[in-house]
Design an enzyme around this catalytic site. Structure first.
Site, PDB file in Angstrom:
ATOM      1  CG  ASP B  94      51.334  44.067  81.629  1.00 16.75           C
ATOM      2  OD1 ASP B  94      51.994  45.075  81.950  1.00 16.75           O
ATOM      3  OD2 ASP B  94      51.295  43.648  80.460  1.00 16.75           O
ATOM      4  CG  ASP B 269      44.264  41.626  79.302  1.00 18.33           C
ATOM      5  OD1 ASP B 269      45.128  41.857  78.427  1.00 18.33           O
ATOM      6  OD2 ASP B 269      44.405  40.744  80.171  1.00 18.33           O
ATOM      7  CB  CYS B 307      25.923  47.855  66.132  1.00 16.84           C
ATOM      8  SG  CYS B 307      27.377  48.348  67.085  1.00 16.84           S
ATOM      9  CB  CYS B 309      29.398  51.149  68.390  1.00 19.86           C
ATOM     10  SG  CYS B 309      29.681  51.179  66.613  1.00 19.86           S
ATOM     11  CB  CYS B 312      26.783  50.981  64.140  1.00 21.58           C
ATOM     12  SG  CYS B 312      27.901  49.659  63.587  1.00 21.58           S
ATOM     13  CG  HIS B 338      31.892  47.923  65.186  1.00 17.43           C
ATOM     14  ND1 HIS B 338      30.522  48.075  65.138  1.00 17.43           N
ATOM     15  CD2 HIS B 338      32.136  46.606  64.975  1.00 17.43           C
ATOM     16  CE1 HIS B 338      29.963  46.902  64.900  1.00 17.43           C
ATOM     17  NE2 HIS B 338      30.916  45.984  64.788  1.00 17.43           N
TER      18      HIS B 338
END
Lengths: 392, 392
Positions: B94, B269, B307, B309, B312, B338
């Site tokens: 940015d 974002d 999930c 991830c 998990c 996660h």
């Protein structure tokens, strides 16, 4: 009953150093070995995969902390520590004794056991040798330790003797009790005796003759000068049976590992490598460096040239310094991984030197290059950490 | 000069949603996409490998923070952000404008630029449109943003107009200046206009007609009710050129991603997914859950069934709860992974729905199941974080 075994592959003809192999239900450990400490069922900031990658062969977890949070029965309901914390290698749990003496408040000791108040919420708990065996059975580690009394430094010879004798009686009770819970766990004995050479010898003989499968040396590295610690160890080792692994509890630093191996120690555990890492102190072969120092700001090379840890293979010292200065959480991880890998590579190097028959030269070379933190600095850090702990 | 491109693969016939592909020098981005925020050249507690594994395709880093620490020239000397932080995928920086308005103190604005004092040490800095292009060239991101003025909520129509017009003049200067530094970087324009529908339309037309390669919508999600944010976006999107990617700056939550995609946004974002994770708030398809809750203490299943991830797949909700309750550093990582994976899987699901032609049904299904945090809760959290930031 137990699938535990210990074999010795090589012994140094000139020192007490030896290279061995320990078999446990969760895998093999090649000694001498350093065990990272996962106090609350996690080695602070580091994942199990990263521990494996850094060469970790066995972890230590603290019974005192885990019995308070989340509780040993909860961990049992998850299938034990291995499954709870997602670590499939060997685990050793201590007895909680050391923490009762250093963390808890309002301890009351009698022949049966010890009553104390939790440092977390003041709740009252009782530990007896039998109860500790039950808790450690629920935690489910491969190697467990019996309840002991850790005498402070300094203490009177009378107190030292009394504490040692009570520890011996508790250990006998633990041997009996352990068979009631999970006989397949491996119970190590703990040698005490404070800073009295005669008591240390006596404790080593008494505990060495009990049917423990390994021996932990307790009550050292509690604030005494290092020279005294090595002197005590010099008394203990000759009295210990050759064929049982020897664990130096709560020790230590890189130089402690190198020296301790020569005094016949096979296993080492300590929070120091990960704790100093979190505070910016990272190990190199020239000694501990302070990553906060502005001189790292523009260093594009790794923390130490030639280091094979995840951190040094992927990040510059300048970036690690930036993470530390900006208080970024990734710093704790990268620093801890570096120090853990340093300790485990060092343990492997000591082992290789013992097998190659040149341990004394390796030790002398290492100590000539490695500048340890001074006693004064170590004492100041200890005080700072104690204080920090009290304010949590 | 630039290897940047944007192609649209599918558009929803009933909403503004579209699925596209962005090419950058460091790889391909499939939109709609969520960009995790690595403010200080690190996504707090998460490693680059873990970001890749969670499906991250592009990161955002903050120019304001990096120009202060370690400084853009230092990062340049390391070969730019990618090499500095060990992330080989695309990066967007940015302009620092938003942080100058929200973090720095004693800002003085004139036509040339903005003078401000660092929130870290009070040191004085000047940002001009040209200087920001130089800083972002040194940081070396794939996509960069020009200096803008982010009006607060609420603000007067006069201030909103004045800030927008000055932003437009600054953006023209940025377009010119950028060619002097690293012309191969991709410069997005920023649409402002505060909360005035007419100004939002005007800004979209003006900036949309300048030769930017993409468009960021700034000045939203700064404390206004969500309904107003969506209303503003409804004004902006129709005015924007179809063939440039659209980035909704600083947004958002799972529901924001689902709704924003339908209003024609391609890139999102926000620190929210990682920030709320660190405080115990983890995403599930039913809404955000609080991992501190005692009900997780004994849960042997994952945070959310199904999930994929890392957290998990390897850890129980009970263990994650234990880490959070005992303030263990591994918690921040497991929670952040996660939520990042949740956002990126959600982005992939939105994209698949657009391509399959059923985005509206997907959106309605998701919103029917997902209970978002209330405006009140969000406002309270915002105040808490602002306060925490001031006390650092």
């Amino acid at each position: 009953m137990s699938s535990f075994s210990f074999t010795i592959e090589a012994e140094c003809p000139n020192t007490g150093a030896r290279a061995g192999t320990i078999q446990t239900p969760h895998g093999t450990i090649q000694t001498p070995i350093f065990m990272p400490v996962g106090t609350q069922a996690t080695v602070k900031s580091v994942s199990p995969e990263e521990l494996h990658q850094a060469g970790t062969q066995i972890l230590l977890a603290n019974t005192y902390h885990l019995m308070l949070r989340p509780g040993s029965a909860v961990i049992d309901s998850f299938g034990g520590l291995h499954s709870f914390m997602h670590w499939d290698g060997p685990i050793l749990t201590d007895s909680g004794g050391f923490q009762v003496w250093s963390l808890a408040s309002m301890r009351t000791l009698n022949e049966d056991g010890v009553t104390f108040k939790s440092h977390l919420d003041g709740s009252q708990h009782i530990l007896t040798p039998e109860h500790v065996m039950q808790i450690e059975a629920e935690l489910g580690a491969d190697i467990i330790l019996p309840l002991d009394i850790c005498a402070p430094h300094p203490c009177t010879p009378e107190y030292a003797k009394q504490a040692m004798e009570q520890t011996h009686r508790w250990e006998e009770r633990a041997l009996v009790a352990k068979e009631r819970y999970r006989p397949e766990q491996t119970l190590f004995g703990i040698v005490q005796g404070a800073f009295e050479p005669e008591l240390r010898c006596e404790s080593a003989r008494v505990i060495g003759n009990m049917p423990f499968q390994g021996l932990s040396i307790g009550g050292l590295s509690v604030g005494e000068p290092k020279a005294i610690m090595w002197e005590m160890l010099g008394c203990v080792t000759p009295e210990l049976p050759r064929n049982k692994p020897r664990h130096l509890l709560g020790v230590g630093s890189p130089e402690d590992l190198v020296i301790g191996a020569g005094l016949g120690m096979d296993m080492f555990d300590c929070v120091l490598p990960t704790r100093v890492a979190r505070h910016g102190g990272l190990f190199t072969h020239a000694g501990r460096v302070n990553m906060k120092s502005a001189r790292y700001r523009t260093i594009q090379g790794p923390i130490e040239e030639g280091c094979d840890c995840y951190t040094c293979r992927n990040y510059s010292a300048g970036y690690v310094h930036h993470l530390l200065r900006t208080q970024e959480l990734l710093y704790e991880r990268l620093g801890s991984i570096h120090n853990i890998r340093f300790m485990l590579r060092l343990a492997a190097e000591i082992r290789a030197a013992i097998i190659a028959g040149n341990y004394p030269a390796f030790r002398d070379d290492f100590l000539a290059r490695y500048i340890p933190a001074s006693e004064k600095v170590r004492e100041e850090q200890r005080e700072k950490w104690k204080l920090a702990r009290k304010t949590i």
